[in-house]
Design a protein around this motif. Structure first.
Motif, PDB file in Angstrom:
ATOM      1  N   LEU A   1       0.794  -1.228   0.000  1.00  0.00           N
ATOM      2  CA  LEU A   1       0.000   0.000   0.000  1.00  0.00           C
ATOM      3  C   LEU A   1       0.827   1.279   0.000  1.00  0.00           C
ATOM      4  O   LEU A   1       1.849   1.384   0.683  1.00  0.00           O
ATOM      5  CB  LEU A   1      -0.939   0.014   1.201  1.00  0.00           C
ATOM      6  N   ALA A   2       0.332   2.244  -0.731  1.00  0.00           N
ATOM      7  CA  ALA A   2       0.895   3.592  -0.746  1.00  0.00           C
ATOM      8  C   ALA A   2       0.481   4.345   0.511  1.00  0.00           C
ATOM      9  O   ALA A   2      -0.359   3.889   1.293  1.00  0.00           O
ATOM     10  CB  ALA A   2       0.390   4.347  -1.980  1.00  0.00           C
ATOM     11  N   VAL A   3       1.070   5.517   0.711  1.00  0.00           N
ATOM     12  CA  VAL A   3       0.616   6.407   1.774  1.00  0.00           C
ATOM     13  C   VAL A   3      -0.886   6.658   1.609  1.00  0.00           C
ATOM     14  O   VAL A   3      -1.375   6.926   0.511  1.00  0.00           O
ATOM     15  CB  VAL A   3       1.401   7.738   1.739  1.00  0.00           C
ATOM     16  N   ARG A   4      -1.619   6.526   2.703  1.00  0.00           N
ATOM     17  CA  ARG A   4      -3.069   6.647   2.728  1.00  0.00           C
ATOM     18  C   ARG A   4      -3.763   5.626   1.829  1.00  0.00           C
ATOM     19  O   ARG A   4      -4.886   5.850   1.346  1.00  0.00           O
ATOM     20  CB  ARG A   4      -3.529   8.063   2.399  1.00  0.00           C
ATOM     21  N   GLY A   5      -3.102   4.490   1.632  1.00  0.00           N
ATOM     22  CA  GLY A   5      -3.727   3.409   0.891  1.00  0.00           C
ATOM     23  C   GLY A   5      -4.835   2.752   1.695  1.00  0.00           C
ATOM     24  O   GLY A   5      -4.911   2.882   2.919  1.00  0.00           O
ATOM     25  N   ARG A   6      -5.717   2.037   0.968  1.00  0.00           N
ATOM     26  CA  ARG A   6      -6.856   1.369   1.605  1.00  0.00           C
ATOM     27  C   ARG A   6      -6.737  -0.138   1.398  1.00  0.00           C
ATOM     28  O   ARG A   6      -6.609  -0.599   0.259  1.00  0.00           O
ATOM     29  CB  ARG A   6      -8.173   1.838   0.987  1.00  0.00           C
ATOM     30  N   MET A   7      -6.756  -0.882   2.484  1.00  0.00           N
ATOM     31  CA  MET A   7      -6.772  -2.334   2.376  1.00  0.00           C
ATOM     32  C   MET A   7      -8.188  -2.834   2.618  1.00  0.00           C
ATOM     33  O   MET A   7      -8.795  -2.540   3.646  1.00  0.00           O
ATOM     34  CB  MET A   7      -5.827  -3.009   3.366  1.00  0.00           C
ATOM     35  N   VAL A   8      -8.707  -3.599   1.661  1.00  0.00           N
ATOM     36  CA  VAL A   8     -10.043  -4.172   1.775  1.00  0.00           C
ATOM     37  C   VAL A   8      -9.900  -5.639   2.149  1.00  0.00           C
ATOM     38  O   VAL A   8      -9.302  -6.424   1.405  1.00  0.00           O
ATOM     39  CB  VAL A   8     -10.829  -4.015   0.455  1.00  0.00           C
ATOM     40  N   LEU A   9     -10.436  -5.991   3.300  1.00  0.00           N
ATOM     41  CA  LEU A   9     -10.324  -7.360   3.788  1.00  0.00           C
ATOM     42  C   LEU A   9     -11.504  -8.161   3.271  1.00  0.00           C
ATOM     43  O   LEU A   9     -12.645  -7.956   3.691  1.00  0.00           O
ATOM     44  CB  LEU A   9     -10.298  -7.374   5.319  1.00  0.00           C
ATOM     45  N   VAL A  10     -11.214  -9.083   2.345  1.00  0.00           N
ATOM     46  CA  VAL A  10     -12.233  -9.892   1.685  1.00  0.00           C
ATOM     47  C   VAL A  10     -12.166 -11.340   2.162  1.00  0.00           C
ATOM     48  O   VAL A  10     -13.184 -11.966   2.440  1.00  0.00           O
ATOM     49  CB  VAL A  10     -12.061  -9.835   0.149  1.00  0.00           C
ATOM     50  N   GLY A  11     -10.950 -11.897   2.236  1.00  0.00           N
ATOM     51  CA  GLY A  11     -10.789 -13.284   2.640  1.00  0.00           C
ATOM     52  C   GLY A  11     -11.193 -13.502   4.087  1.00  0.00           C
ATOM     53  O   GLY A  11     -11.076 -12.612   4.930  1.00  0.00           O
TER      54      GLY A  11
END
Length: 342
Positions: free
Chosen positions: A249-259
């Protein structure tokens, strides 16, 4: 009729079951195909025994045709092709009152908390039906539910045109997320160790990488011009996948937890602090996600046929589960729920 039942950890039994006639407000569906997904494997392993009891009928990714109509059902006709959005909410809890009924505090998920679609004839409330175009093959339509998952996940990410998105995990949902994200105008990189799954994604025009061959974080930095990805979708449900998603992730990136992570995982919270990252959960979907999924699949924007690796008759449901569990050369396995009754 015949139905596939969960009969305890590691056990699927196909046996006779009584077809349930539709009551008022219900329809009975002649189920054409039911897909097997990761949640079904979690059930098979006994990880969801607090919700799924022995002799439960599994399955929620499906397609079929209306066989019978209960009283007070309007707008539908016999033989209409349909799929089902398998969620029933209470309408009264704080989540429902806030407009988030898809994550209702008392949600009933059909195929987990109520009998599912891996049976010849399935009776459900009519308001769960989703109309399918007559031209859409029912085998392809059995993947509408996972496409709706992908649509919801991409919407939850806030993905914008031109952003870089990394998808960690190249099973059916991961590939579908990649296709929906690309449709939204993102640059997509799919991270998947299995060569067969990468080949399917490659055939659909997605860029893929084997995490065993390269250091994913460094590759993403080069690919994104040194910034990192604006969005990472963690679809693998594994600790290495989680680490790779955060690292990408980049600065201020968003991780979407799907699994689904069945056990707690260590997370690099310092990196979340240092880069001001965001973690977003993505559990299910709503009606608009299903409607968009039907449009994307029927219009060819998200092809589902290449993801169907094999189709087994209902009598071979246990072998179908085993094929998906073995994983070699397999993406989506469908169960033909009418094969045994022809």
């Amino acid at each position: 009729m015949r139905a596939a039942h969960y009969t305890g950890p590691g056990s699927i039994t196909v046996a006779e079951a009584a077809a349930v006639p539709p009551r008022a407000g219900e329809v009975q569906i002649a189920v054409a195909y039911t897909g097997i997904c990761g949640t079904d494997l979690h059930i098979l392993h006994g990880h969801m025994d607090q919700r799924v009891r022995p002799w439960a009928v599994l399955g929620h990714e499906m397609s079929g045709r209306i066989r019978a109509l209960g009283a007070d059902v309007s707008g539908w006709q016999l033989d209409d092709p349909v799929t089902v959005m398998p969620t029933i909410w209470c309408g009264q809890c704080p989540a429902c009152r806030a407009g988030n009924s898809h994550v209702c505090h008392h949600l009933t998920f059909v195929g987990i908390d109520a009998p599912g679609s891996m049976q010849a004839y399935w009776t459900v409330p009519a308001d769960l039906l989703v109309r399918l175009p007559a031209s859409l093959p029912l085998a392809h339509a059995a993947l509408i539910e996972p496409v709706a998952v992908a649509v919801h996940d991409v919407r939850r990410s806030g993905l914008r045109l031109g952003e870089h998105a990394v998808v960690v995990g190249g099973g059916p949902v991961g590939v579908l997320i990649g296709l929906v994200a690309r449709r939204a105008g993102a640059h997509v990189l799919l991270v998947e160790p299995d060569q067969y799954r990468r080949s399917v994604a490659d055939g659909l025009g997605l860029r893929t990488v084997d995490p065993a061959a390269v250091e994913v974080g460094h590759l993403v930095e080069e690919w994104s011009g040194g910034a990192g990805a604006a969005v990472a979708f963690e679809v693998s449900g594994t600790e290495p996948g989680l680490v790779a998603a955060v690292r990408a992730l980049a600065v201020r990136g968003r991780m979407v937890l799907v699994g689904i992570h069945p056990t707690p995982r260590p997370v690099d919270l310092h990196r979340f602090f240092w880069r001001e990252l965001s973690l977003v959960g993505a559990r299910l979907y709503d009606r608009s996600d299903f409607d968009e999924a039907v449009r994307l699949v029927a219009g060819g924007a998200v092809p589902t046929e290449p993801l169907i690796s094999r189709i087994e008759p209902l009598e071979a449901a246990r072998q179908a589960f085993q094929a998906l569990e073995d994983g070699a050369g397999v993406m989506k396995v469908l169960v033909d729920c009418q094969a045994a009754s022809r």
